[in-house]
Enzyme design. Structure first.
Site, PDB file in Angstrom:
ATOM      1  N   MET A 137       0.857  -1.193   0.000  1.00 51.52           N
ATOM      2  CA  MET A 137       0.000   0.000   0.000  1.00 51.52           C
ATOM      3  C   MET A 137       0.889   1.238   0.000  1.00 51.52           C
ATOM      4  SD  MET A 137      -3.135  -1.219   2.396  1.00 51.52           S
ATOM      5  CE  MET A 137      -2.123  -1.490   3.829  1.00 51.52           C
ATOM      6  N   ARG A 371       7.468  -4.248  13.664  1.00 51.95           N
ATOM      7  CA  ARG A 371       6.562  -5.368  13.393  1.00 51.95           C
ATOM      8  C   ARG A 371       7.337  -6.659  13.564  1.00 51.95           C
ATOM      9  NH1 ARG A 371       6.136  -3.890   7.023  1.00 51.95           N
ATOM     10  NH2 ARG A 371       8.359  -3.640   6.762  1.00 51.95           N
ATOM     11  N   GLU A 782     -11.995 -47.259   3.039  1.00 52.55           N
ATOM     12  CA  GLU A 782     -12.006 -46.288   1.948  1.00 52.55           C
ATOM     13  C   GLU A 782     -13.268 -46.379   1.106  1.00 52.55           C
ATOM     14  OE1 GLU A 782      -8.780 -47.126  -0.798  1.00 52.55           O
ATOM     15  OE2 GLU A 782      -8.819 -49.238  -0.226  1.00 52.55           O
ATOM     16  N   SER A 801      -7.145 -48.458   8.641  1.00 49.12           N
ATOM     17  CA  SER A 801      -6.491 -47.219   8.233  1.00 49.12           C
ATOM     18  C   SER A 801      -7.380 -46.553   7.203  1.00 49.12           C
ATOM     19  CB  SER A 801      -5.115 -47.545   7.633  1.00 49.12           C
ATOM     20  OG  SER A 801      -4.484 -46.350   7.230  1.00 49.12           O
ATOM     21  N   ASP A 806      -9.571 -42.172  -1.588  1.00 51.07           N
ATOM     22  CA  ASP A 806     -10.700 -42.889  -2.171  1.00 51.07           C
ATOM     23  C   ASP A 806     -11.991 -42.599  -1.410  1.00 51.07           C
ATOM     24  OD1 ASP A 806      -9.263 -43.899  -4.185  1.00 51.07           O
ATOM     25  OD2 ASP A 806      -9.309 -45.996  -3.561  1.00 51.07           O
TER      26      ASP A 806
HETATM   27  P1  ADP Z   1       5.721   1.081   4.156  1.00 51.67           P
HETATM   28  O1  ADP Z   1       4.524   0.408   4.688  1.00 51.67           O
HETATM   29  O2  ADP Z   1       5.848   0.994   2.685  1.00 51.67           O
HETATM   30  O3  ADP Z   1       6.969   0.717   4.898  1.00 51.67           O
HETATM   31  P2  ADP Z   1       5.747   3.490   5.690  1.00 51.67           P
HETATM   32  O4  ADP Z   1       4.489   4.199   6.019  1.00 51.67           O
HETATM   33  O5  ADP Z   1       6.313   2.704   6.793  1.00 51.67           O
HETATM   34  O6  ADP Z   1       5.483   2.632   4.397  1.00 51.67           O
HETATM   35  O7  ADP Z   1       6.761   4.606   5.216  1.00 51.67           O
HETATM   36  C1  ADP Z   1       7.720   4.477   4.207  1.00 51.67           C
HETATM   37  C2  ADP Z   1       9.049   4.978   4.707  1.00 51.67           C
HETATM   38  O8  ADP Z   1       8.955   6.336   5.122  1.00 51.67           O
HETATM   39  C3  ADP Z   1       9.538   4.205   5.892  1.00 51.67           C
HETATM   40  O9  ADP Z   1      10.895   3.923   5.744  1.00 51.67           O
HETATM   41  C4  ADP Z   1       9.319   5.125   7.052  1.00 51.67           C
HETATM   42  O10 ADP Z   1      10.258   4.918   8.052  1.00 51.67           O
HETATM   43  C5  ADP Z   1       9.438   6.500   6.437  1.00 51.67           C
HETATM   44  N1  ADP Z   1       8.584   7.440   7.158  1.00 51.67           N
HETATM   45  C6  ADP Z   1       7.270   7.312   7.378  1.00 51.67           C
HETATM   46  N2  ADP Z   1       6.809   8.314   8.129  1.00 51.67           N
HETATM   47  C7  ADP Z   1       7.860   9.112   8.408  1.00 51.67           C
HETATM   48  C8  ADP Z   1       8.016  10.290   9.173  1.00 51.67           C
HETATM   49  N3  ADP Z   1       6.997  10.857   9.808  1.00 51.67           N
HETATM   50  N4  ADP Z   1       9.238  10.827   9.242  1.00 51.67           N
HETATM   51  C9  ADP Z   1      10.278  10.246   8.599  1.00 51.67           C
HETATM   52  N5  ADP Z   1      10.196   9.125   7.874  1.00 51.67           N
HETATM   53  C10 ADP Z   1       8.997   8.549   7.783  1.00 51.67           C
HETATM   54 MG    MG Z   2       7.163   0.805   6.807  1.00 57.43          MG
HETATM   55 MG    MG Z   3      -7.398 -46.526  -2.294  1.00 58.91          MG
END
Ligand code: ADP
Ligand code: MG
Ligand code: MG
Length: 915
Positions: A137, A371, A782, A801, A806
């Site tokens: 996204m 994450r 079976e 078994s 089948d």
């Molecule tokens: P993705 O899901 O593609 O990782 P992110 O929302 O995490 O997208 O953001 C893309 C990049 O931009 C990441 O490396 C993140 O650390 C950086 N980034 C996002 N928000 C900020 C912020 N407020 N200041 C500096 N860097 C940011």
């Molecule tokens: Mg990110």
């Molecule tokens: Mg068989």
């Protein structure tokens, strides 16, 4: 009262990922743990759902059409339509007012004002669903810049270069993501400017070049979509909508389908509005990604990359080569320590390896996301075992962390070192496994070739998130640019495809579809082998070796053996298979199919004579010969499985499978006649074949029915088995043998073949050898009737078994080959079926029958042993169903034995939690 859609980081509950998305939840958690997070707020996934609400049905229909992977032109038309529907939508009632109010709070907290020409507040607008969908996204950075605020930012930071760098990035990103303008227009213009100023890397660009880029980028926007919006509030509103829309980007739709992310797992994206911190302020600034352990090997050390004078997306895009984390440690020891402590704290509270995004702004560290890390199967297993030993998680938790698929992937082949293959390029080992495939150079071709049943390796300069459909179609991925955290690497690891990335000494020419490396030129369709364990690339097909269990996996599987209730045996027909099964921890053989032993030509010939024989004497003459041959194979297998049970199934398939086709014989007769040969024996063969022909062989003269017609066949097969066992016993071995009768539908069939064939053979062997044999006799369940009359059967046998392949055919009245080719795909598409019942045990029908039958069998004969020997015995979901029934063991193909051990343990842990 209107719904509350917007939450500050300090008022949200980080455990509620469904509502706040994983990224938002992580920001909340980190802030609440006291790590330095730039202030911000979250717009909930609920808001996104309500945004789509008015057009939900239409959108769902278009999503479904895209999911079917139509050809590129249809796909593009569908996307255009989908996006125009989404673009016609308004933000849900009340949302904007809440956003404005939270922006005001952000202004108060930061002391800056949104759109202020002197001291502007800038934010990022970030997507983030309940489960991580890396790069699928969109996110917009540096939002709030315009022709006025850029000056303020320059003055306020005393850094004009940085301010204009941020501005040109912003127009580019806003244009690409929010306004949907082809990024090539921007990247080409940027390359032109770099050339004009003789600049190789972005940080060297002089200020004039940045200002020029800003003007040109604005013009690109104006030409495609009208004037670039200068009003920050308008920018914000459009960006929020665009991030909502990115939930439905084609790659996101495709990723959700491939990863089975259904709406009960993640439904729509949240939007995170976060105060910007700047990694592009100078050489004391930068951005990075770090893992709390090595995601390739699992080693317990920080692992990651840092790029000075850069913003987040630069690292993943692989624009410049970042420094590794050890270099970072040397240059910024204090920052490293702070980072290390933060990351390890997160690992401890989240009980898993962490993937953390951070930025350094003028020597201050900010945490931007965490994450649970995606890693190689090897790292997954090692880190789970290590974390359990370190006391971060329990053994049960470690078992639950490793997915059964990971175990399968760990059994990927390795390149045979004896093959002495010469590599032509070396890259990074981004995702393990060695595979060979035919070269293709773009994702659409990968899909097309794969549809034609070809194995392809997708070669690209670098990959973009939009390429993900090609990843799934390919057996392996090769790129010439990018690091271990590049998009290609992350996604390949996530979906378990072997990948080599950043093979810089190779040249991929996507236009002309050639790969140049090591003095060779490989074209589209040429074979290559990539080794994701070493990063090496070879021309042609290189032989691979069978895998071994790595020590960490052995340890984990020992823990699995301690908790699982189900036994795990293997389906193995040949000594080689039996050896693999034993090595992988099988507790015996649950199904040995005699048929496979007939594959050798001289045996097949004998078997044909037996089938075609016109009387008993003739049959016995051939059986005498055949049984001696088979005995040796049985001995070999029983010896490998010494001390463990081996279930041998008496001959099962329809007899015609062993015979030549009548048409072929007819042709030979014609040819023979024409050349004046004697064809009388061929004619006799033809007549016999016609007599044996059946309308529906799968339901015809097969299995026990053959044993009833010709008890001497069962006699000699039993004799081969029994003599093998008795000879081994004499040698001091301990063969544990069970004989299984297939295709039974009435207990009287069992009684009959026991009396006429099996028991006499056992008696004869015992008498002549003087060795007491203790061979169990059982049957396969079976047919539906066998399942329904199992109490009677259970009293007659030592074990049963379930042959669920089948049985599934019989319960559905689907013939497997026809069903899987013709209509099951459609049934899945239309949701008439949730899963292919030949892959996953049908939980409502077949499982019910198995459940009842296994219970009745145990009631009728408490000593009876109950197994499952269909392919479902090696499939995790089915294993979890079996684990809840009165089943003693499952039997899986040898390579699936480790997976089955783990899946059985997971089922046991899950059910003990439920209790
Ligand atoms: P993705 O899901 O593609 O990782 P992110 O929302 O995490 O997208 O953001 C893309 C990049 O931009 C990441 O490396 C993140 O650390 C950086 N980034 C996002 N928000 C900020 C912020 N407020 N200041 C500096 N860097 C940011
Ligand atoms: Mg990110
Ligand atoms: Mg068989």
């Amino acid at each position: 009262m209107p719904k509350k859609y917007v939450f500050d980081f300090d008022e949200a509950d980080y455990r509620n990922k469904r509502l706040f998305g994983g990224k938002g939840a992580s920001l909340v958690q980190m802030a609440q743990l006291g790590l330095r997070v730039p202030p911000g707020f979250i717009i909930t996934t609920e808001a996104c759902k309500d945004f789509f609400g008015p057009k939900r049905e239409e959108i769902a229909e278009l999503e479904a059409q895209l999911a079917r992977q139509p050809p590129p032109d249809v796909r593009d038309a569908l996307i255009t339509k989908l996006f125009s529907i989404i673009d016609s939508l308004d933000l849900p009632q009340g949302l904007w007012e809440e956003v404005v109010e939270h922006m005001k709070r952000l202004e108060d907290r930061t002391g800056r004002r949104f759109g202020d020409p002197k001291n502007p507040l800038l934010v990022s607008v970030r997507s983030g669903a309940a489960v991580s969908m890396p790069g699928m996204m969109d996110t917009v950075l540096n939002l709030g810049l315009n022709d006025e605020t850029v000056k303020g930012l320059a003055e306020q930071t005393n850094n004009e270069w940085f301010a204009y760098d941020a501005y040109r990035r912003f127009i580019n990103m806003f244009g690409r993501i929010v306004l949907n303008i082809d990024d090539k227009l921007f990247s080409k213009a940027w390359d032109d400017i770099k050339r004009k100023y003789g600049v190789k890397e972005d940080p060297q660009m002089p200020i004039e070049g940045l200002k020029e880029a800003v003007e040109i980028f604005k013009k690109i926007v104006a030409e495609s979509r009208g004037a670039f919006p200068q009003d920050p509030w308008e920018q914000l509103k459009l960006a929020i909508k665009a991030v909502f829309r990115s939930w439905d980007s084609p790659r996101a739709i495709f990723y959700r389908i491939a990863e089975k992310i259904t709406s009960d797992i993640a439904d729509c994206t949240a939007v995170n509005v976060v105060t910007m911190v700047f990694g592009n302020m100078g050489w004391d600034s930068g951005t990075g990604v770090v893992f709390s352990r090595d995601v390739a090997t699992g080693e317990n050390r920080l692992y990651g990359e840092f790029l000075p004078v850069a913003q987040g997306e630069d690292v993943v895009a692989g624009i410049r080569t970042p420094m590794d984390i050890d270099e970072f440690k040397k240059r910024f020891p204090h920052l490293y320590e702070e980072l290390y402590n933060g990351v390890k704290l997160l690992e401890k509270v989240n009980k898993d390896v962490q993937d953390v995004e951070f930025t350094v702004e003028r020597g201050r560290l900010y945490f931007l996301q965490c994450r649970n890390a995606k890693m190689t199967p090897m790292a997954r297993v090692k880190t789970a075992v290590d974390m359990a030993k370190e006391g971060i998680i329990t053994k049960d938790e470690a078992l639950m962390k490793v997915s059964p698929e990971h175990v399968l992937q760990l059994l990927y082949p390795r390149i045979d070192p004896k093959a002495n293959a010469r590599p032509i390029a070396k890259g990074l080992p981004a995702s393990p496994g060695a595979v060979s495939g035919q070269l293709v150079f773009n994702p659409d071709d990968a899909v097309k070739w794969a549809r034609d049943g070809k194995k392809v390796v997708l070669a690209r300069v670098e990959t973009k998130p939009d390429d993900v459909h090609g990843f799934y179609a390919a057996v392996g991925i090769l790129t010439t640019r990018g690091g271990m955290t590049s998009h290609a690497a992350v996604v390949a690891r996530a979906i378990g495809k072997p990948a080599v990335v950043g093979a810089e000494d190779a040249v991929v020419d996507e236009q002309n579809k050639v790969l140049r490396a090591g003095g060779l030129i490989l074209k589209e369709g040429d074979w290559v082998t990539i080794d994701g364990n070493t990063g090496l690339v070879y021309p042609g097909v290189v032989p691979t070796l069978e895998p071994e269990l790595i020590p960490e996996l052995e340890e984990l599987l020992r823990w699995a053996d301690e908790v699982r209730r189900l036994g795990v045996r293997a389906n193995a027909d040949l000594p080689e298979d039996a050896a693999i099964a034993r090595k992988f921890g099988a507790e015996g053989i649950g199904l040995l199919r005699i048929e496979r032993m007939f594959r050798k030509p001289e045996r097949l010939d004998l078997l044909r004579r037996i089938i075609l024989a016109e009387n008993r004497e003739e049959r016995i003459k051939h059986l005498e010969q055949l049984y001696r041959m088979l005995k040796e194979d049985f001995k070999a297998i029983f010896e490998i499985m010494d001390g463990l049970p081996v279930v041998v199934r008496l001959i099962d398939p329809p007899l015609h499978e062993f015979l030549p086709k009548p048409e072929e014989v007819l042709q030979q007769i014609c040819e023979g006649r024409m050349s004046g040969k004697d064809v009388s024996s061929l004619e006799r063969l033809y007549n016999r074949l016609k007599a044996l022909q059946e309308a529906n062989p799968m339901l015809g003269h097969r299995g026990v029915r053959v044993g009833v017609s010709y008890p001497e066949v069962y006699y000699y097969l039993t004799k081969a088995i029994a003599e093998a066992a008795s000879e081994l016993k004499k040698e001091g071995r301990n063969p544990v043998v069970e004989i299984m009768i297939p295709q039974v539908s009435d207990v009287r069939e069992i009684k009959y073949v026991k009396e006429k064939g099996i028991m006499p053979a056992l008696r004869d062997v015992e008498e002549s050898s003087g060795v007491k044999l203790d061979i169990k006799i059982g049957t396969m369940i079976e047919t539906v009737r066998a399942a329904l009359t199992v109490e009677k059967i259970a009293r007659e046998v030592d074990f049963i078994s379930f042959g669920t392949n089948d049985l599934t055919q019989a319960v559905f009245s689907f013939s497997r080959d026809d069903a899987e080719n013709k209509f099951i795909p459609q049934y899945l598409d239309l949701k008439i079926l949730d899963a292919d019942p030949f892959e996953t045990l049908d939980p409502e029908g077949v499982a019910k029958l198995v459940e009842q039958a296994s219970r009745s069998a145990k009631e009728a004969n408490p000593a009876i042993e109950v197994g499952v020997c269909g392919e479902h015995g090696g499939e995790p979901k089915s294993i979890s169903l079996f684990s809840r029934m009165k089943i003693d063991y499952v039997s899986a193909s040898p390579f699936r034995v480790p997976l089955a051990r783990l899946a059985a343990a997971q089922a046991a842990i899950a059910s003990s939690k439920r209790e």
